[in-house]
Motif scaffolding. Structure first.
Motif, PDB file in Angstrom:
ATOM      1  N   PRO A   1      -6.969  -0.053   1.789  1.00 56.45           N
ATOM      2  CA  PRO A   1      -6.437  -1.135   2.575  1.00 56.45           C
ATOM      3  C   PRO A   1      -7.310  -1.580   3.754  1.00 56.45           C
ATOM      4  O   PRO A   1      -7.721  -0.539   4.464  1.00 56.45           O
TER       5      PRO A   1
ATOM      6  N   GLY B   1      -4.012  -1.073  -2.533  1.00 52.96           N
ATOM      7  CA  GLY B   1      -3.840   0.260  -1.971  1.00 52.96           C
ATOM      8  C   GLY B   1      -2.855   1.070  -2.594  1.00 52.96           C
ATOM      9  O   GLY B   1      -2.329   1.993  -1.698  1.00 52.96           O
TER      10      GLY B   1
ATOM     11  N   PRO C   1       0.825  -1.244  -0.073  1.00 53.12           N
ATOM     12  CA  PRO C   1       0.207  -0.020   0.050  1.00 53.12           C
ATOM     13  C   PRO C   1       0.897   1.417   0.125  1.00 53.12           C
ATOM     14  O   PRO C   1       2.014   1.373   0.621  1.00 53.12           O
TER      15      PRO C   1
END
Length: 415
Positions: free
Chosen positions: A229, A132, A114
């Protein structure tokens, strides 16, 4: 200071406190990917720049997936060009012909976390936004500049956030959800916008299913696909990667945010009809015989897709006159399918199982269709000539619809 997820990631990557949609920024790249098909032009362009070494060999990932094993002298030569580049530049993250499809192996092997900015010389690089990251496709010559400088300019995109609610009916999957969305807003409905997928339905989805959504963001014109996320994301990432990560989420009062509500409670299995991905109908509205079924690709070649298809095919036979090609998306997926006995189910049903690669998806390798033939595919594009002959036709569906249709020889929904 309200911002979207994309704005926050791009602000971090450009060293700015805040960026807004429409801003032109220079962002540092965390991961750069190219493969055997787009890589040679990137290498050629890089060498013309006159820089001896790439900016950071540890951040470059080069998988072979589009034409593997080499099916022509030209593709073999492309492989040679890339292997020499890898050796000369000391690129450790090189995956030869046995690894699998780039958009599957990058997250599998821990290259995606992410908060990163990821670019790939392939339009479906948007897949990695499921974890993400801001991940997008670029051209080979742009990739050459990334190799040289480690950064790239971007116009910060606005965001279409799809709030998806409702419990999916039996035999309805993430592929049906994204086909339905594309059918509603059109192939240009999110042009150069970040496509966020949110809501209760998405929260209930696995990481693999979220990849399906983000993979096809480009099919409605999206710059990237994104899912915020959560616990599932972190579990997936920490199992596979030791890289540090940062979680960003969208402020729902951000100026550049457009929220689109999607209710999938009554959704039926969907199919995209020739020759456009937004030509979407319920399977019950389609009456079409098929010559070939392709189960695989970076959209639906994961272990969950193979399980869905095997469950339907177990103990049954693919109908005479229809052939089925099964291509797991990666070595890891192939190994799991072997361990679970799925490969035996496919073979006993009459399918041809091939090694991990893109297969017929790009219309240049294993399993292309001929003039007048009809393919039902779990991949992401059905443009004219996409899987071979321009006189052929390609329909798109979920793995479950593909398996059920292989048994019947025509496009049907699972019982």
């Amino acid at each position: 200071m309200s911002s979207t997820m994309s704005e926050k990631i791009l602000a971090r990557a450009s060293g700015k406190e805040k960026v807004e949609a429409g801003d032109i920024i220079i962002a540092n790249i965390d991961v750069a990917m190219t493969h055997d098909l787009t890589g040679p032009l990137a290498v050629e362009s890089f060498e013309k720049i006159g820089v001896d070494k790439v900016w950071d060999p540890s951040k470059i990932v080069i998988p072979f997936d589009h034409q593997v094993p080499a099916d022509s002298i030209d593709s073999a030569n492309n492989h040679i060009i890339m292997r020499r580049f890898v050796e000369k530049q000391n690129i450790e993250n090189f995956y030869d012909v046995n690894a699998g499809v780039c958009h599957q192996i990058l997250p599998e092997l821990g290259h995606v976390v992410p908060g990163e900015v990821i670019v790939g010389a392939d339009s479906h690089t948007c897949t990695h936004g499921a974890l993400g990251a801001f991940s997008t496709g670029i051209g080979s010559t742009d990739m050459a500049m990334v190799f040289a400088e480690g950064n790239l300019w971007f116009k910060v995109p606005e965001t279409n956030r799809f709030e998806i609610t409702g419990e999916l009916n039996e035999n309805v999957y993430a592929k049906d959800v994204i086909l339905n969305i594309i059918g509603q807003i059109g192939a240009d409905g999110s042009t150069y916008k970040a496509c966020e997928f949110a809501g209760d339905t998405v929260r209930d989805m696995s990481v693999s299913d979220r990849m399906v959504l983000c993979n096809m963001a480009i099919e409605m014109g999206g710059k990237t696909g994104l899912v915020e996320p959560d616990k599932k994301t972190i579990e997936y990432v920490e199992k596979r990667s030791k890289k540090p990560y940062k979680i960003f989420k969208t402020d729902l009062n951000a100026d550049s945010l457009n929220i689109i509500d999607i209710d999938v409670s009554d959704l039926e299995p969907q199919v995209a009809c020739p020759n456009n991905v937004d030509n979407v109908k319920a399977v019950s509205e389609v009456d079409q015989e098929i010559d070939q079924v392709f189960l695989g690709s970076c959209t639906n070649g994961r272990i969950s897709d193979l399980r869905d298809a095997a469950k339907i095919l177990k103990g049954k036979q693919i109908v005479k006159g229809t052939r089925m090609l099964v291509i797991p998306a990666s070595k890891e997926v192939y190994s799991k399918a072997l361990d679970e006995g799925l490969i035996r189910i496919f073979v006993d049903a009459g399918a041809l199982v091939s090694a991990p690669c893109c297969g017929p998806c790009l219309g240049g390798h294993t399993g292309i269709i001929g003039p007048g033939e009809v393919s039902l595919s779990t991949s992401n594009r059905n443009f004219k000539g996409r899987q071979g002959s321009p006189d052929g036709k390609v329909y798109l569906s979920s793995a479950a619809v593909a398996a059920a249709s292989a048994i019947e020889g025509r496009i049907v929904a699972p019982e």
